[in-house]
Design a protein around this motif. Sequence first.
Motif, PDB file in Angstrom:
ATOM      1  N   SER A   1       0.849  -1.190   0.000  1.00 12.99           N
ATOM      2  CA  SER A   1       0.000   0.000   0.000  1.00 12.99           C
ATOM      3  C   SER A   1       0.890   1.247   0.000  1.00 12.99           C
ATOM      4  O   SER A   1       2.006   1.220   0.500  1.00 12.99           O
ATOM      5  CB  SER A   1      -0.899   0.006   1.230  1.00 12.99           C
ATOM      6  OG  SER A   1      -1.787  -1.086   1.176  1.00 12.99           O
ATOM      7  N   PHE A   2       0.343   2.324  -0.547  1.00 12.68           N
ATOM      8  CA  PHE A   2       1.134   3.556  -0.654  1.00 12.68           C
ATOM      9  C   PHE A   2       0.224   4.758  -0.457  1.00 12.68           C
ATOM     10  O   PHE A   2      -1.005   4.638  -0.471  1.00 12.68           O
ATOM     11  CB  PHE A   2       1.859   3.633  -2.001  1.00 12.68           C
ATOM     12  CG  PHE A   2       0.959   3.403  -3.195  1.00 12.68           C
ATOM     13  CD1 PHE A   2       0.272   4.455  -3.785  1.00 12.68           C
ATOM     14  CD2 PHE A   2       0.813   2.126  -3.736  1.00 12.68           C
ATOM     15  CE1 PHE A   2      -0.549   4.244  -4.878  1.00 12.68           C
ATOM     16  CE2 PHE A   2      -0.029   1.908  -4.836  1.00 12.68           C
ATOM     17  CZ  PHE A   2      -0.703   2.967  -5.409  1.00 12.68           C
ATOM     18  N   ILE A   3       0.835   5.909  -0.245  1.00  8.71           N
ATOM     19  CA  ILE A   3       0.062   7.130  -0.008  1.00  8.71           C
ATOM     20  C   ILE A   3       0.588   8.266  -0.884  1.00  8.71           C
ATOM     21  O   ILE A   3       1.682   8.170  -1.427  1.00  8.71           O
ATOM     22  CB  ILE A   3       0.117   7.568   1.486  1.00  8.71           C
ATOM     23  CG1 ILE A   3       1.555   7.926   1.902  1.00  8.71           C
ATOM     24  CG2 ILE A   3      -0.454   6.509   2.397  1.00  8.71           C
ATOM     25  CD1 ILE A   3       1.647   8.572   3.284  1.00  8.71           C
ATOM     26  N   ASP A   4      -0.194   9.310  -0.991  1.00  6.61           N
ATOM     27  CA  ASP A   4       0.264  10.534  -1.646  1.00  6.61           C
ATOM     28  C   ASP A   4       0.923  11.381  -0.560  1.00  6.61           C
ATOM     29  O   ASP A   4       0.242  12.048   0.220  1.00  6.61           O
ATOM     30  CB  ASP A   4      -0.919  11.269  -2.280  1.00  6.61           C
ATOM     31  CG  ASP A   4      -0.478  12.529  -3.021  1.00  6.61           C
ATOM     32  OD1 ASP A   4       0.705  12.906  -2.876  1.00  6.61           O
ATOM     33  OD2 ASP A   4      -1.298  13.140  -3.720  1.00  6.61           O
ATOM     34  N   SER A   5       2.258  11.317  -0.512  1.00  2.00           N
ATOM     35  CA  SER A   5       2.976  11.979   0.585  1.00  2.00           C
ATOM     36  C   SER A   5       2.819  13.496   0.560  1.00  2.00           C
ATOM     37  O   SER A   5       2.999  14.158   1.578  1.00  2.00           O
ATOM     38  CB  SER A   5       4.456  11.586   0.574  1.00  2.00           C
ATOM     39  OG  SER A   5       4.942  11.517  -0.739  1.00  2.00           O
ATOM     40  N   ASN A   6       2.426  14.059  -0.598  1.00  2.82           N
ATOM     41  CA  ASN A   6       2.204  15.515  -0.669  1.00  2.82           C
ATOM     42  C   ASN A   6       1.019  15.960   0.190  1.00  2.82           C
ATOM     43  O   ASN A   6       0.906  17.127   0.553  1.00  2.82           O
ATOM     44  CB  ASN A   6       1.942  15.950  -2.119  1.00  2.82           C
ATOM     45  CG  ASN A   6       3.143  15.677  -2.999  1.00  2.82           C
ATOM     46  OD1 ASN A   6       4.278  15.857  -2.568  1.00  2.82           O
ATOM     47  ND2 ASN A   6       2.904  15.220  -4.214  1.00  2.82           N
ATOM     48  N   LEU A   7       0.133  15.010   0.488  1.00  2.00           N
ATOM     49  CA  LEU A   7      -1.063  15.362   1.277  1.00  2.00           C
ATOM     50  C   LEU A   7      -0.772  15.414   2.776  1.00  2.00           C
ATOM     51  O   LEU A   7      -1.561  15.943   3.549  1.00  2.00           O
ATOM     52  CB  LEU A   7      -2.189  14.355   1.009  1.00  2.00           C
ATOM     53  CG  LEU A   7      -2.698  14.256  -0.435  1.00  2.00           C
ATOM     54  CD1 LEU A   7      -3.773  13.180  -0.545  1.00  2.00           C
ATOM     55  CD2 LEU A   7      -3.251  15.598  -0.923  1.00  2.00           C
ATOM     56  N   VAL A   8       0.367  14.819   3.179  1.00  2.00           N
ATOM     57  CA  VAL A   8       0.684  14.754   4.614  1.00  2.00           C
ATOM     58  C   VAL A   8       1.360  16.059   5.036  1.00  2.00           C
ATOM     59  O   VAL A   8       2.575  16.192   5.007  1.00  2.00           O
ATOM     60  CB  VAL A   8       1.587  13.526   4.930  1.00  2.00           C
ATOM     61  CG1 VAL A   8       1.834  13.421   6.431  1.00  2.00           C
ATOM     62  CG2 VAL A   8       0.927  12.252   4.425  1.00  2.00           C
ATOM     63  N   LYS A   9       0.510  17.018   5.386  1.00  2.00           N
ATOM     64  CA  LYS A   9       1.018  18.337   5.782  1.00  2.00           C
ATOM     65  C   LYS A   9       0.477  18.685   7.156  1.00  2.00           C
ATOM     66  O   LYS A   9      -0.710  18.493   7.425  1.00  2.00           O
ATOM     67  CB  LYS A   9       0.544  19.404   4.785  1.00  2.00           C
ATOM     68  CG  LYS A   9       1.217  19.331   3.423  1.00  2.00           C
ATOM     69  CD  LYS A   9       0.844  20.560   2.590  1.00  2.00           C
ATOM     70  CE  LYS A   9       1.618  20.607   1.293  1.00  2.00           C
ATOM     71  NZ  LYS A   9       1.140  19.668   0.304  1.00  2.00           N
ATOM     72  N   SER A  10       1.353  19.196   8.013  1.00  2.56           N
ATOM     73  CA  SER A  10       0.871  19.613   9.332  1.00  2.56           C
ATOM     74  C   SER A  10       1.442  20.984   9.665  1.00  2.56           C
ATOM     75  O   SER A  10       2.453  21.410   9.105  1.00  2.56           O
ATOM     76  CB  SER A  10       1.288  18.596  10.390  1.00  2.56           C
ATOM     77  OG  SER A  10       2.690  18.602  10.499  1.00  2.56           O
TER      78      SER A  10
END
Length: 371
Positions: free
Chosen positions: A170-179
């Motif tokens: 499984s993988f994610i869109d790392s650009n969406l992980v913003k804090s």
Amino acid sequence: MNSTKKRILFFTPYATRTGSEMMLLYILKKIDRSRFDIGIVSFADGELLNDFPEDIPRFIAPRKFNILQKISFHLGANPIHRHLRKLATDFKADFWYVNTTMIPETVLIAKEFSIKLVTHFHEMPLTYSYLSGPDFKSIIDYSDLLIGCSQATSNALVDSGGKNIGLLYSFIDSNLVKSNAERSAELRKKLGIPETDFVWVLSGMTSERKGFDLLPDIADQLNDARVHLIWVGAKIDDGMVYYTEQRCRNSRSATRIHLVGKQKEDYYNYLNTGNGFLLTSRQDPFPLVMIEAALLGKPIVSFPSGGVSEFVQDGMGVVTNDLSVSQMVEAMRKIMNGEVVTDSSRSIERAGQFNVENGYNEWIKLIDKNF
């Protein structure tokens, strides 16, 4: 490689923002239209359907029947089967790609029309209990390709008698992980957590599989006023959750538990309130939240519940030997007192490997090899 275009019909259960359905969205946004004609079938009119490219034909299969469909069902004509038969005839696909085990009706109709089938497993054995024995058997036996989202998932498929098994992490869109650090500090303050205290964040539905019921046990064994546990996630309205909430509320432990519910806008800011991330799942194929937590540089402590054992490497945290609360609490203490050294840059680098680009390339390799 065949120069003619392949036609693929994708199936998804809810079209919501669960990890498995987000992965499907990423694949369909990147898929090469010069090579593939595609359509998508959802068993609910979910919000995610709006995010798929507009030119992809979408079909809503009936899951909640209207009055006429209910009458039809009672007279022995299943509206789901009728809908899928029409799709089999109208959208002549080279194969059906079913992105879950939870819609076994697809297998029945694919078999009836001799359509090739891919089943992508985002589930592990505890979840198989939602299927009947014959339904599970037909998924395993009829699928031309079974895809597991971790080695643990693939091993379970081997044990189930699966023949042709592919692995796609499984993988994610790392650009969406913003804090936002300021917002995270604000949220901690709102919960009454001093800056010097240590926060462990947990995330997921409040289910038994996710180990929500173990939260008060962890707090009791920690019994440290400088440690806080924050659970972020949608609440299931059942007796076990009510019981666990009462235990959290009446806990005499010095460690405080904060149940903040489902978060959308502030989700990553809540993840970022943690000094560490805790995974209490009894079984979890390859939880996307562990990738997100690692991308935010958080040390992870987890039970050996599945894919996490394949993900966490030296310097990223601790996976316990057993599903043991005392082992988990011991690992948490070792990270908090520096006995186990973790390196956030190591976590960020590891998490970065599970991105959309790499995931899509691995997916294409599997499809080309098999079709």
